[in-house]
Design a protein around this motif. Structure first.
Motif, PDB file in Angstrom:
ATOM      1  N   MET A   1       7.152 -41.891   2.760  1.00  0.00           N
ATOM      2  CA  MET A   1       6.522 -43.124   2.287  1.00  0.00           C
ATOM      3  C   MET A   1       5.017 -43.105   2.527  1.00  0.00           C
ATOM      4  O   MET A   1       4.225 -43.486   1.686  1.00  0.00           O
ATOM      5  N   PHE A   2       4.617 -42.580   3.711  1.00  0.00           N
ATOM      6  CA  PHE A   2       3.194 -42.541   4.035  1.00  0.00           C
ATOM      7  C   PHE A   2       2.457 -41.646   3.035  1.00  0.00           C
ATOM      8  O   PHE A   2       1.389 -41.983   2.520  1.00  0.00           O
ATOM      9  N   GLU A   3       3.085 -40.508   2.721  1.00  0.00           N
ATOM     10  CA  GLU A   3       2.499 -39.563   1.759  1.00  0.00           C
ATOM     11  C   GLU A   3       2.326 -40.237   0.397  1.00  0.00           C
ATOM     12  O   GLU A   3       1.314 -40.099  -0.269  1.00  0.00           O
ATOM     13  N   SER A   4       3.324 -41.027   0.048  1.00  0.00           N
ATOM     14  CA  SER A   4       3.316 -41.731  -1.227  1.00  0.00           C
ATOM     15  C   SER A   4       2.141 -42.706  -1.296  1.00  0.00           C
ATOM     16  O   SER A   4       1.446 -42.798  -2.298  1.00  0.00           O
ATOM     17  N   LEU A   5       1.911 -43.415  -0.199  1.00  0.00           N
ATOM     18  CA  LEU A   5       0.785 -44.359  -0.159  1.00  0.00           C
ATOM     19  C   LEU A   5      -0.541 -43.604  -0.222  1.00  0.00           C
ATOM     20  O   LEU A   5      -1.455 -43.973  -0.939  1.00  0.00           O
ATOM     21  N   LYS A   6      -0.588 -42.492   0.534  1.00  0.00           N
ATOM     22  CA  LYS A   6      -1.827 -41.708   0.595  1.00  0.00           C
ATOM     23  C   LYS A   6      -2.191 -41.127  -0.768  1.00  0.00           C
ATOM     24  O   LYS A   6      -3.363 -41.020  -1.113  1.00  0.00           O
ATOM     25  N   GLN A   7      -1.161 -40.785  -1.529  1.00  0.00           N
ATOM     26  CA  GLN A   7      -1.409 -40.144  -2.829  1.00  0.00           C
ATOM     27  C   GLN A   7      -1.441 -41.156  -3.980  1.00  0.00           C
ATOM     28  O   GLN A   7      -1.348 -40.790  -5.133  1.00  0.00           O
ATOM     29  N   GLY A   8      -1.564 -42.442  -3.648  1.00  0.00           N
ATOM     30  CA  GLY A   8      -1.583 -43.471  -4.688  1.00  0.00           C
ATOM     31  C   GLY A   8      -2.942 -43.634  -5.326  1.00  0.00           C
ATOM     32  O   GLY A   8      -3.083 -44.261  -6.371  1.00  0.00           O
ATOM     33  N   TYR A   9      -3.973 -43.094  -4.697  1.00  0.00           N
ATOM     34  CA  TYR A   9      -5.330 -43.159  -5.249  1.00  0.00           C
ATOM     35  C   TYR A   9      -5.902 -41.754  -5.274  1.00  0.00           C
ATOM     36  O   TYR A   9      -5.872 -41.050  -4.251  1.00  0.00           O
ATOM     37  N   LEU A  10      -6.414 -41.345  -6.423  1.00  0.00           N
ATOM     38  CA  LEU A  10      -6.929 -39.978  -6.574  1.00  0.00           C
ATOM     39  C   LEU A  10      -6.020 -38.979  -5.869  1.00  0.00           C
ATOM     40  O   LEU A  10      -6.436 -38.329  -4.897  1.00  0.00           O
ATOM     41  N   ARG A  87       3.623 -41.072  -5.522  1.00  0.00           N
ATOM     42  CA  ARG A  87       4.252 -41.831  -6.608  1.00  0.00           C
ATOM     43  C   ARG A  87       4.013 -41.211  -7.979  1.00  0.00           C
ATOM     44  O   ARG A  87       4.773 -41.423  -8.898  1.00  0.00           O
ATOM     45  N   TYR A  88       2.885 -40.510  -8.119  1.00  0.00           N
ATOM     46  CA  TYR A  88       2.532 -39.967  -9.432  1.00  0.00           C
ATOM     47  C   TYR A  88       2.937 -38.504  -9.584  1.00  0.00           C
ATOM     48  O   TYR A  88       2.472 -37.826 -10.494  1.00  0.00           O
ATOM     49  N   ARG A  89       3.790 -38.062  -8.690  1.00  0.00           N
ATOM     50  CA  ARG A  89       4.237 -36.659  -8.709  1.00  0.00           C
ATOM     51  C   ARG A  89       4.740 -36.271 -10.102  1.00  0.00           C
ATOM     52  O   ARG A  89       5.541 -36.995 -10.710  1.00  0.00           O
ATOM     53  N   THR A  90       4.235 -35.160 -10.610  1.00  0.00           N
ATOM     54  CA  THR A  90       4.712 -34.666 -11.909  1.00  0.00           C
ATOM     55  C   THR A  90       6.009 -33.903 -11.656  1.00  0.00           C
ATOM     56  O   THR A  90       6.126 -33.216 -10.647  1.00  0.00           O
ATOM     57  N   MET A  91       6.954 -34.043 -12.535  1.00  0.00           N
ATOM     58  CA  MET A  91       8.254 -33.401 -12.279  1.00  0.00           C
ATOM     59  C   MET A  91       8.611 -32.488 -13.433  1.00  0.00           C
ATOM     60  O   MET A  91       9.702 -32.566 -14.001  1.00  0.00           O
ATOM     61  N   LEU A  92       7.655 -31.666 -13.819  1.00  0.00           N
ATOM     62  CA  LEU A  92       7.887 -30.729 -14.918  1.00  0.00           C
ATOM     63  C   LEU A  92       8.138 -29.339 -14.340  1.00  0.00           C
ATOM     64  O   LEU A  92       7.961 -29.116 -13.140  1.00  0.00           O
ATOM     65  N   GLU A  93       8.518 -28.435 -15.213  1.00  0.00           N
ATOM     66  CA  GLU A  93       8.827 -27.081 -14.736  1.00  0.00           C
ATOM     67  C   GLU A  93       7.575 -26.222 -14.550  1.00  0.00           C
ATOM     68  O   GLU A  93       7.653 -25.093 -14.113  1.00  0.00           O
ATOM     69  N   ASN A 214       3.366 -47.343 -13.294  1.00  0.00           N
ATOM     70  CA  ASN A 214       3.054 -46.964 -14.673  1.00  0.00           C
ATOM     71  C   ASN A 214       1.634 -47.340 -15.062  1.00  0.00           C
ATOM     72  O   ASN A 214       1.045 -46.752 -15.956  1.00  0.00           O
ATOM     73  N   LYS A 215       1.119 -48.355 -14.398  1.00  0.00           N
ATOM     74  CA  LYS A 215      -0.178 -48.881 -14.849  1.00  0.00           C
ATOM     75  C   LYS A 215      -1.365 -48.285 -14.118  1.00  0.00           C
ATOM     76  O   LYS A 215      -2.487 -48.400 -14.579  1.00  0.00           O
ATOM     77  N   LEU A 216      -1.124 -47.651 -12.978  1.00  0.00           N
ATOM     78  CA  LEU A 216      -2.266 -47.187 -12.190  1.00  0.00           C
ATOM     79  C   LEU A 216      -2.326 -45.667 -12.057  1.00  0.00           C
ATOM     80  O   LEU A 216      -3.003 -45.141 -11.179  1.00  0.00           O
ATOM     81  N   ASP A 217      -1.646 -44.991 -12.931  1.00  0.00           N
ATOM     82  CA  ASP A 217      -1.722 -43.531 -12.938  1.00  0.00           C
ATOM     83  C   ASP A 217      -3.187 -43.118 -13.111  1.00  0.00           C
ATOM     84  O   ASP A 217      -3.927 -43.763 -13.856  1.00  0.00           O
ATOM     85  N   PRO A 218      -3.611 -42.086 -12.398  1.00  0.00           N
ATOM     86  CA  PRO A 218      -5.036 -41.718 -12.504  1.00  0.00           C
ATOM     87  C   PRO A 218      -5.454 -41.201 -13.876  1.00  0.00           C
ATOM     88  O   PRO A 218      -6.622 -41.300 -14.242  1.00  0.00           O
ATOM     89  N   ARG A 219      -4.514 -40.669 -14.659  1.00  0.00           N
ATOM     90  CA  ARG A 219      -4.921 -39.975 -15.882  1.00  0.00           C
ATOM     91  C   ARG A 219      -5.646 -40.850 -16.909  1.00  0.00           C
ATOM     92  O   ARG A 219      -6.692 -40.453 -17.427  1.00  0.00           O
TER      93      ARG A 219
END
Ligand SMILES: Cc1cc2nc3c(=O)[nH]c(=O)nc-3n(C[C@H](O)[C@H](O)[C@H](O)COP(=O)(O)O)c2cc1C
Length: 333
Positions: A1-10, A87-93, A214-219
């Motif tokens: 969870m902490f990692e998820s929060l940390k990776q929520g911005y940039l 949260r924004y982890r890409t899950m592609l191959e 969905n709304k705050l993805d960095p891309r």
């Protein structure tokens, strides 16, 4: 969870590598104009340089449009766009590849294209077009595109859509100007100043990413930068725009119905020799109190709300090659 929060911005991001062969490059700048993220630096007569900004090491979404529009095949892209955690982890191959509709080992794409159906060719050749000719789209063609939308499947055949066609450039520019106010605020706040990752923003976006993933993805932030750097031209000077509205009371999942309907229109436009680009950037601002007056002007009232829009026009120059795409996981059971 902490990692998820940390990776929520940039979040930590890995970008594909874009390489430009200076011997092949015609210095036309088409890659610079077609890039949705302002991902190249370019001056007239020079070889474009891939760039990043504001905490994005590279401004690249991996769409491959630069490679598709380059007239001389000077650009190569290797690697994938990856966010490894949070949260924004890409899950592609993470395996970029050209279309292989007939199976791997049969190709390259250009060699097998004759064996494909017309529909398949439209699917693999369609690209988002961001370079339009200054030429109006005849009304008959717009009607034909809308008709393709009307015949899309929808849950319970409820057809939960409405369309608004904009061809008045003043109105399109007013829309862009108003939407840009909110987009610019968000984008300027989000981007890292002097390359520094603010702890306050990390905490704030990290927290919000739990509710608004969905709304705050960095891309899309990079697309906002592109619009801001190009005079707010969110619609890329397209001569026509179709706004697609959903009826919120539609059966089951009206967003899905609306998406299917829009793709019918996009593919039909391509088959008619027109270029399109989905444009969702101004949809959030359009739903805000800030744009209540403009919504009224367009006649958007509840239970309808705008889901997305498409820019439509004649493509300027050719899109010459299919691009590579990443691969989602497929399980065969
Ligand atoms: C729902 C949706 C919204 C999009 N919104 C925008 C947008 O606001 N601006 C933009 O330049 N491109 C937008 N795009 C285009 C995507 O960036 C593009 O489809 C993606 O990078 C893949 O490239 P391709 O369409 O050329 O295959 C959107 C696409 C979709 C499907």
């Amino acid at each position: 969870m902490f990692e998820s929060l940390k990776q929520g911005y940039l979040p930590r991001m890995y970008f594909p590598t874009r390489t430009i062969d200076p011997d092949k490059c015609t210095r036309c700048g088409r890659c610079f104009h077609a890039c949705p993220t302002y991902g190249y630096r370019w001056e007239k007569g020079s070889v474009p340089v891939p760039v990043g900004y504001g905490g994005f090491e590279q401004a690249c979404l991996n769409c491959g449009n630069c490679t598709a529009v380059c007239p001389s095949g000077a650009i190569t892209m290797t690697g994938s766009f990856v966010i490894p955690s949070g949260r924004y982890r890409t899950m592609l191959e993470e395996k970029m590849d050209e279309p292989h509709p007939l199976g791997y080992g049969k190709g390259p794409y250009e060699e097998i294209e004759d064996e494909l159906t017309d529909v398949e060719r439209v699917i693999y050749r369609r690209r988002s077009v961001r370079l339009f000719k200054d030429k109006p789209v005849p009304k008959e063609l717009l009607v034909r595109i809308l008709e393709a939308g009307r015949f899309a499947p929808s849950a319970g055949n409820c057809q939960p859509y409405r369309f608004i066609v904009l061809t008045d450039q003043r109105l399109i520019h007013e829309f862009e100007r108003k939407a840009m106010i909110a987009l610019r605020l968000l984008k300027n706040f989000y981007l890292a100043k002097n390359g520094k990752r603010s702890r306050i923003k990390a905490a704030l976006f990290g927290f919000m990413s739990w509710f608004m993933v969905n709304k705050l993805d960095p891309r899309p932030i990079t697309a906002m930068e592109k619009a801001d750097k190009t005079n707010g031209r969110i619609y890329y000077n397209a001569p026509a725009v179709i706004l697609i509205l959903k009826n919120r009371h539609g059966i089951s999942n009206p967003d899905l119905d609306t998406g299917i309907c829009t793709q019918n229109m996009v593919l039909t436009a391509h088959s008619l020799g027109l270029g399109t680009c989905y444009i969702s950037l101004p949809m959030e601002p359009l739903s805000m109190p800030l744009m209540a007056g403009f919504r009224k002007k367009l006649g958007i009232t509840s239970p309808f709300e705008a889901v997305t829009s498409i820019a439509i026009g004649y493509p300027k120059g050719k899109i010459d090659r299919p691009v590579k795409r990443d691969t989602p996981r497929v399980d065969w059971m």
